[in-house]
Design an enzyme around this catalytic site. Structure first.
Site, mmCIF file in Angstrom:
data_model
loop_
_atom_site.group_PDB
_atom_site.id
_atom_site.type_symbol
_atom_site.label_atom_id
_atom_site.label_comp_id
_atom_site.label_asym_id
_atom_site.label_seq_id
_atom_site.Cartn_x
_atom_site.Cartn_y
_atom_site.Cartn_z
ATOM 1 N N VAL A 65 0.823 -1.225 0.000
ATOM 2 C CA VAL A 65 0.000 0.000 0.000
ATOM 3 C C VAL A 65 0.855 1.273 0.000
ATOM 4 C CG1 VAL A 65 -2.043 -1.063 1.037
ATOM 5 C CG2 VAL A 65 -0.293 -0.042 2.529
ATOM 6 N N TYR A 157 2.156 4.536 16.282
ATOM 7 C CA TYR A 157 1.056 3.714 15.753
ATOM 8 C C TYR A 157 -0.275 4.448 15.954
ATOM 9 C CZ TYR A 157 -2.064 -0.409 15.447
ATOM 10 O OH TYR A 157 -3.056 -1.288 15.119
ATOM 11 N N LYS A 161 -2.893 5.837 13.167
ATOM 12 C CA LYS A 161 -4.284 5.363 13.156
ATOM 13 C C LYS A 161 -5.256 6.532 13.321
ATOM 14 C CE LYS A 161 -3.915 0.902 12.567
ATOM 15 N NZ LYS A 161 -4.343 0.367 11.254
ATOM 16 N N PRO A 187 -10.594 -1.419 16.305
ATOM 17 C CA PRO A 187 -10.580 -2.561 17.222
ATOM 18 C C PRO A 187 -9.654 -2.317 18.421
ATOM 19 C CG PRO A 187 -10.027 -3.225 14.958
ATOM 20 C CD PRO A 187 -9.939 -1.733 15.029
ATOM 21 N N VAL A 190 -7.074 -7.765 19.120
ATOM 22 C CA VAL A 190 -7.611 -8.809 18.249
ATOM 23 C C VAL A 190 -6.568 -9.908 18.118
ATOM 24 C CG1 VAL A 190 -8.729 -9.271 16.041
ATOM 25 C CG2 VAL A 190 -8.714 -6.933 16.951
#
Ligand SMILES: NC(=O)c1ccc[n+]([C@@H]2O[C@H](COP(=O)([O-])OP(=O)(O)OC[C@H]3O[C@@H](n4cnc5c(N)ncnc54)[C@H](O)[C@@H]3O)[C@@H](O)[C@H]2O)c1
Length: 261
Positions: A65, A157, A161, A187, A190
């Site tokens: 990406v 991070y 996000k 989330p 997970v």
């Protein structure tokens, strides 16, 4: 349910974990699915599994990406493989590497921004190019509940996000007149390879056994367990489907109640 019959979906980072569960769920509900991933081999293997399990047409595509040119070409490659460009796009590709915020490096910061913020930006631009002429489409970003939490070792991070949630609003507002909805899920914990690696890194940084890190983190979740990838896939499928026809620019936190306190 067959909410995605006649739809074509693209899931980035779809080879493993949450992305894999999302791709499978969309296929189970009738979508033709393109699994894109930085690992072409893993993407193709997952696409094959999905096809075998659901009978839905599925293709695997090599896709980093961060690569703008490749990302721009992805909708055409989806159309080549599945007969139509994607009208459901899930920006899920992601990484997590812990680094202390007080000594956070430029490269650590940049890597997170490149994969999550820039990767989502390019993917959404590519999605918009094919969805606007169709006059319909749904984009879902996989952000993280980390955006709401202070963390010594995941600031970069969380910042990346957060940028994704900001992009949801800007793309949501821009594309709404064209009938395209843009939403996110965020989330908590997970149960995936990413989380296992991240918990190991945290245990090392804190000098405690990983079991203790996991026990402490799960103990803070009211539902008393980590999410499964399928838990997240359910929320993504809702937002991507016409059940959420009047929902755009929003984020669903999938945290087992972890944000109540
Ligand atoms: N697991 C969690 O606890 C958790 C919590 C909140 C958010 N998330 C987010 O969910 C998403 C999926 O995470 P996961 O836990 O399933 O991780 P995972 O490591 O199991 O799967 C991530 C997938 O993304 C792919 N990927 C990595 N970098 C890429 C790139 N540059 N281009 C394309 N593909 C790339 C990987 O090859 C892998 O298949 C990520 O965006 C992650 O940040 C995960």
């Amino acid at each position: 349910m067959n909410r995605f019959t006649g739809r074509t979906a693209l899931v980035t980072g779809g080879a493993r974990g949450i992305g894999r569960a999302v791709a499978l769920r969309l296929a189970q509900e009738g979508a033709n699915v393109a699994v894109s991933d930085i690992s072409e081999e893993a993407a193709s293997a997952t696409a094959k599994e999905i096809w075998e399990e659901t009978g839905a047409p599925a293709v695997g595509l090599s896709h980093d990406v961060r690569d703008e040119e490749r990302t721009r070409a992805i909708p055409s490659l989806v159309a080549e493989g599945l007969g139509a460009p994607p009208d459901v796009v899930v920006c899920n590709a992601g990484i997590q590497r812990r680094e202390d915020v007080l000594t956070l490096s430029r490269s650590g910061w940049q890597e997170m921004m490149d994969v999550h913020a820039m990767g989502s930006l390019f993917t959404m631009q590519a999605a918009a190019r094919v969805m606007v002429p169709l006059g319909r489409g749904s984009i879902v970003l996989v952000s993280s509940a980390a955006v709401l939490q202070g963390s010594r070792s995941a600031a970069h991070y969380a910042a990346a996000k957060s940028a994704m949630l900001s992009l949801v609003k800007s793309f949501g507002a821009t594309l709404a007149p064209d009938g395209i909805r843009v939403n996110a899920v965020a989330p908590g914990m997970v149960d995936t390879e990413l989380l296992a690696r991240s918990n190991n890194e945290l245990a090392e940084l804190e000098g405690v056994p990983v079991e203790e890190v996991i026990r402490k983190r799960v103990g803070q979740i009211p539902l008393r367990r980590m999410a499964t990838p399928e838990d997240v896939a359910g929320a993504v499928a809702y937002l991507a489907s016409d059940d959420a026809a009047y929902v755009t620019g929003e984020c669903i936190y999938v945290t087992g109640g972890g944000l109540m306190f």
